[in-house]
Design a protein around this motif. Structure first.
Motif, PDB file in Angstrom:
ATOM      1  N   GLU A 226      43.455  27.721   2.099  1.00  0.00           N
ATOM      2  CA  GLU A 226      42.463  28.602   2.711  1.00  0.00           C
ATOM      3  C   GLU A 226      41.284  27.798   3.259  1.00  0.00           C
ATOM      4  O   GLU A 226      40.806  28.044   4.377  1.00  0.00           O
ATOM      5  N   GLY A 227      40.829  26.824   2.495  1.00  0.00           N
ATOM      6  CA  GLY A 227      39.731  25.983   2.947  1.00  0.00           C
ATOM      7  C   GLY A 227      40.089  25.186   4.188  1.00  0.00           C
ATOM      8  O   GLY A 227      39.268  25.028   5.105  1.00  0.00           O
ATOM      9  N   GLU A 228      41.320  24.692   4.231  1.00  0.00           N
ATOM     10  CA  GLU A 228      41.765  23.920   5.390  1.00  0.00           C
ATOM     11  C   GLU A 228      41.822  24.795   6.638  1.00  0.00           C
ATOM     12  O   GLU A 228      41.353  24.412   7.713  1.00  0.00           O
ATOM     13  N   LEU A 229      42.416  25.973   6.516  1.00  0.00           N
ATOM     14  CA  LEU A 229      42.588  26.844   7.680  1.00  0.00           C
ATOM     15  C   LEU A 229      41.281  27.528   8.089  1.00  0.00           C
ATOM     16  O   LEU A 229      41.153  27.997   9.225  1.00  0.00           O
ATOM     17  N   ALA A 230      40.315  27.582   7.192  1.00  0.00           N
ATOM     18  CA  ALA A 230      39.002  28.120   7.551  1.00  0.00           C
ATOM     19  C   ALA A 230      38.223  27.134   8.427  1.00  0.00           C
ATOM     20  O   ALA A 230      37.275  27.526   9.113  1.00  0.00           O
ATOM     21  N   SER A 231      38.645  25.864   8.408  1.00  0.00           N
ATOM     22  CA  SER A 231      37.907  24.834   9.140  1.00  0.00           C
ATOM     23  C   SER A 231      38.501  24.491  10.505  1.00  0.00           C
ATOM     24  O   SER A 231      37.875  23.785  11.294  1.00  0.00           O
ATOM     25  N   ARG A 232      39.715  24.959  10.785  1.00  0.00           N
ATOM     26  CA  ARG A 232      40.365  24.674  12.070  1.00  0.00           C
ATOM     27  C   ARG A 232      41.504  25.669  12.275  1.00  0.00           C
ATOM     28  O   ARG A 232      42.019  26.241  11.313  1.00  0.00           O
ATOM     29  N   PRO A 233      41.942  25.855  13.529  1.00  0.00           N
ATOM     30  CA  PRO A 233      42.941  26.904  13.808  1.00  0.00           C
ATOM     31  C   PRO A 233      44.350  26.600  13.335  1.00  0.00           C
ATOM     32  O   PRO A 233      45.115  27.513  13.027  1.00  0.00           O
ATOM     33  N   TRP A 234      44.738  25.307  13.286  1.00  0.00           N
ATOM     34  CA  TRP A 234      46.093  24.922  12.915  1.00  0.00           C
ATOM     35  C   TRP A 234      46.041  23.825  11.869  1.00  0.00           C
ATOM     36  O   TRP A 234      45.004  23.201  11.671  1.00  0.00           O
ATOM     37  N   PHE A 235      47.157  23.576  11.206  1.00  0.00           N
ATOM     38  CA  PHE A 235      47.127  22.633  10.083  1.00  0.00           C
ATOM     39  C   PHE A 235      46.740  21.214  10.489  1.00  0.00           C
ATOM     40  O   PHE A 235      46.024  20.532   9.766  1.00  0.00           O
ATOM     41  N   ALA A 236      47.202  20.759  11.637  1.00  0.00           N
ATOM     42  CA  ALA A 236      46.884  19.389  12.040  1.00  0.00           C
ATOM     43  C   ALA A 236      45.559  19.285  12.784  1.00  0.00           C
ATOM     44  O   ALA A 236      44.977  18.209  12.845  1.00  0.00           O
ATOM     45  N   GLY A 237      45.106  20.380  13.357  1.00  0.00           N
ATOM     46  CA  GLY A 237      43.871  20.319  14.139  1.00  0.00           C
ATOM     47  C   GLY A 237      43.743  21.497  15.074  1.00  0.00           C
ATOM     48  O   GLY A 237      43.968  22.643  14.697  1.00  0.00           O
ATOM     49  N   GLY A 238      43.424  21.192  16.347  1.00  0.00           N
ATOM     50  CA  GLY A 238      43.186  22.251  17.306  1.00  0.00           C
ATOM     51  C   GLY A 238      44.417  22.775  17.996  1.00  0.00           C
ATOM     52  O   GLY A 238      44.336  23.753  18.748  1.00  0.00           O
ATOM     53  N   ALA A 239      45.562  22.154  17.786  1.00  0.00           N
ATOM     54  CA  ALA A 239      46.784  22.566  18.478  1.00  0.00           C
ATOM     55  C   ALA A 239      47.915  22.843  17.489  1.00  0.00           C
ATOM     56  O   ALA A 239      48.015  22.207  16.433  1.00  0.00           O
ATOM     57  N   PHE A 240      48.767  23.771  17.850  1.00  0.00           N
ATOM     58  CA  PHE A 240      49.965  24.090  17.064  1.00  0.00           C
ATOM     59  C   PHE A 240      50.921  22.900  17.076  1.00  0.00           C
ATOM     60  O   PHE A 240      51.150  22.280  18.112  1.00  0.00           O
ATOM     61  N   THR A 241      51.484  22.569  15.902  1.00  0.00           N
ATOM     62  CA  THR A 241      52.447  21.472  15.784  1.00  0.00           C
ATOM     63  C   THR A 241      53.575  21.869  14.838  1.00  0.00           C
ATOM     64  O   THR A 241      53.550  22.943  14.231  1.00  0.00           O
ATOM     65  N   ALA A 242      54.520  20.960  14.679  1.00  0.00           N
ATOM     66  CA  ALA A 242      55.622  21.191  13.743  1.00  0.00           C
ATOM     67  C   ALA A 242      55.141  21.262  12.295  1.00  0.00           C
ATOM     68  O   ALA A 242      55.857  21.779  11.435  1.00  0.00           O
ATOM     69  N   ALA A 243      53.938  20.770  12.007  1.00  0.00           N
ATOM     70  CA  ALA A 243      53.388  20.916  10.659  1.00  0.00           C
ATOM     71  C   ALA A 243      53.178  22.391  10.331  1.00  0.00           C
ATOM     72  O   ALA A 243      53.360  22.817   9.178  1.00  0.00           O
ATOM     73  N   ASP A 244      52.811  23.179  11.315  1.00  0.00           N
ATOM     74  CA  ASP A 244      52.663  24.621  11.104  1.00  0.00           C
ATOM     75  C   ASP A 244      54.014  25.266  10.828  1.00  0.00           C
ATOM     76  O   ASP A 244      54.115  26.184  10.003  1.00  0.00           O
ATOM     77  N   VAL A 245      55.043  24.779  11.496  1.00  0.00           N
ATOM     78  CA  VAL A 245      56.395  25.286  11.232  1.00  0.00           C
ATOM     79  C   VAL A 245      56.784  24.997   9.786  1.00  0.00           C
ATOM     80  O   VAL A 245      57.299  25.874   9.077  1.00  0.00           O
ATOM     81  N   MET A 246      56.509  23.789   9.324  1.00  0.00           N
ATOM     82  CA  MET A 246      56.856  23.414   7.942  1.00  0.00           C
ATOM     83  C   MET A 246      56.107  24.267   6.919  1.00  0.00           C
ATOM     84  O   MET A 246      56.648  24.641   5.883  1.00  0.00           O
ATOM     85  N   MET A 247      54.856  24.560   7.206  1.00  0.00           N
ATOM     86  CA  MET A 247      54.041  25.296   6.243  1.00  0.00           C
ATOM     87  C   MET A 247      54.350  26.787   6.222  1.00  0.00           C
ATOM     88  O   MET A 247      53.894  27.496   5.326  1.00  0.00           O
ATOM     89  N   SER A 248      55.125  27.272   7.171  1.00  0.00           N
ATOM     90  CA  SER A 248      55.358  28.714   7.244  1.00  0.00           C
ATOM     91  C   SER A 248      56.107  29.253   6.032  1.00  0.00           C
ATOM     92  O   SER A 248      55.714  30.280   5.464  1.00  0.00           O
ATOM     93  N   PHE A 249      57.172  28.595   5.617  1.00  0.00           N
ATOM     94  CA  PHE A 249      58.007  29.161   4.548  1.00  0.00           C
ATOM     95  C   PHE A 249      57.262  29.289   3.217  1.00  0.00           C
ATOM     96  O   PHE A 249      57.297  30.364   2.591  1.00  0.00           O
ATOM     97  N   PRO A 250      56.563  28.237   2.735  1.00  0.00           N
ATOM     98  CA  PRO A 250      55.851  28.428   1.461  1.00  0.00           C
ATOM     99  C   PRO A 250      54.779  29.504   1.529  1.00  0.00           C
ATOM    100  O   PRO A 250      54.584  30.249   0.558  1.00  0.00           O
TER     101      PRO A 250
END
Length: 207
Positions: free
Chosen positions: A140-164
């Motif tokens: 929650e703290g990470e996503l409150a500070s930026r729109p996507w997990f890696a930064g300002g753009a959607f990446t495959a890291a967001d795909v990985m984090m979806s299932f958990p």
């Protein structure tokens, strides 16, 4: 043509989603969990000795493990949705690519398994939930500070984090008390490629 060995209600849904995002051609071979044990069918062992999903086949190669598959596919797509150019974003990308399965999934899986154990299991779940809550607070703290997990753009890291996070929303206490995470889930679910993958992949309980 990439072949995805796809098990219902599993991590392999992420692979279908990424393929749609990358616009890579693929075909699906479907497998169904045993209704009592929830395990994959033995036919998957003919594809990979561990008999797990996801597994892909491409150009004579068999690739297993979601993270390895995601890295393989982003490389095949010339780096699209892979590690960003900015060093800080690239470090976050790699971190969350591995964090998804290495750190946050184990307590979620433990909670699921304990939930099926009579008496002792329910009591033991109370010890696991604080571990999960700590991860959810961190995310929650990470996503409150930026729109996507890696930064300002959607990446495959967001795909990985979806299932958990989808699993946590379904069975481990992720709710409106963590608004940034819920907003992120709503955002990924609205992506056309995510919806296309759902339509092709079939039943998926966590969307």
């Amino acid at each position: 043509m990439i072949t995805v060995h796809h098990l219902n209600n599993s991590r392999s849904q992420r692979v279908l989603w990424l393929l749609e995002e990358l616009e890579l051609p693929y075909e699906i071979r479907f497998y169904q969990r045993d209704s009592k044990t929830m395990l994959a069918p033995p036919t998957l062992a003919a594809v990979h000795p561990l008999g797990k999903s996801p597994v892909i086949e491409d150009e004579g190669c068999v690739v297993a493990e979601t993270g390895a598959i995601i890295e393989y596919l982003t490389e095949k797509a010339d780096g699209r949705l892979g590690a960003p150019a900015h060093r800080g974003d690239a470090l976050r990308y790699r971190y969350f690519l591995h964090y998804a399965e290495g750190s946050v999934m184990p307590p979620l899986l433990l909670k699921l398994v304990l939930g099926r154990v009579p008496l002792f299991g329910k009591s033991a779940q109370k010890r696991v939930q604080p571990m999960i809550d700590r991860h959810l607070d961190y995310i929650e703290g990470e996503l409150a500070s930026r729109p996507w997990f890696a930064g300002g753009a959607f990446t495959a890291a967001d795909v990985m984090m979806s299932f958990p996070l989808e699993a946590a929303r379904g069975r481990a206490g992720l709710d409106a008390s963590r608004p940034a995470t819920i907003a992120w889930l709503d955002k990924i679910h609205a992506r056309p490629a995510y919806q296309a993958a759902l339509n092709k992949g079939g039943t998926y309980a966590y969307a």
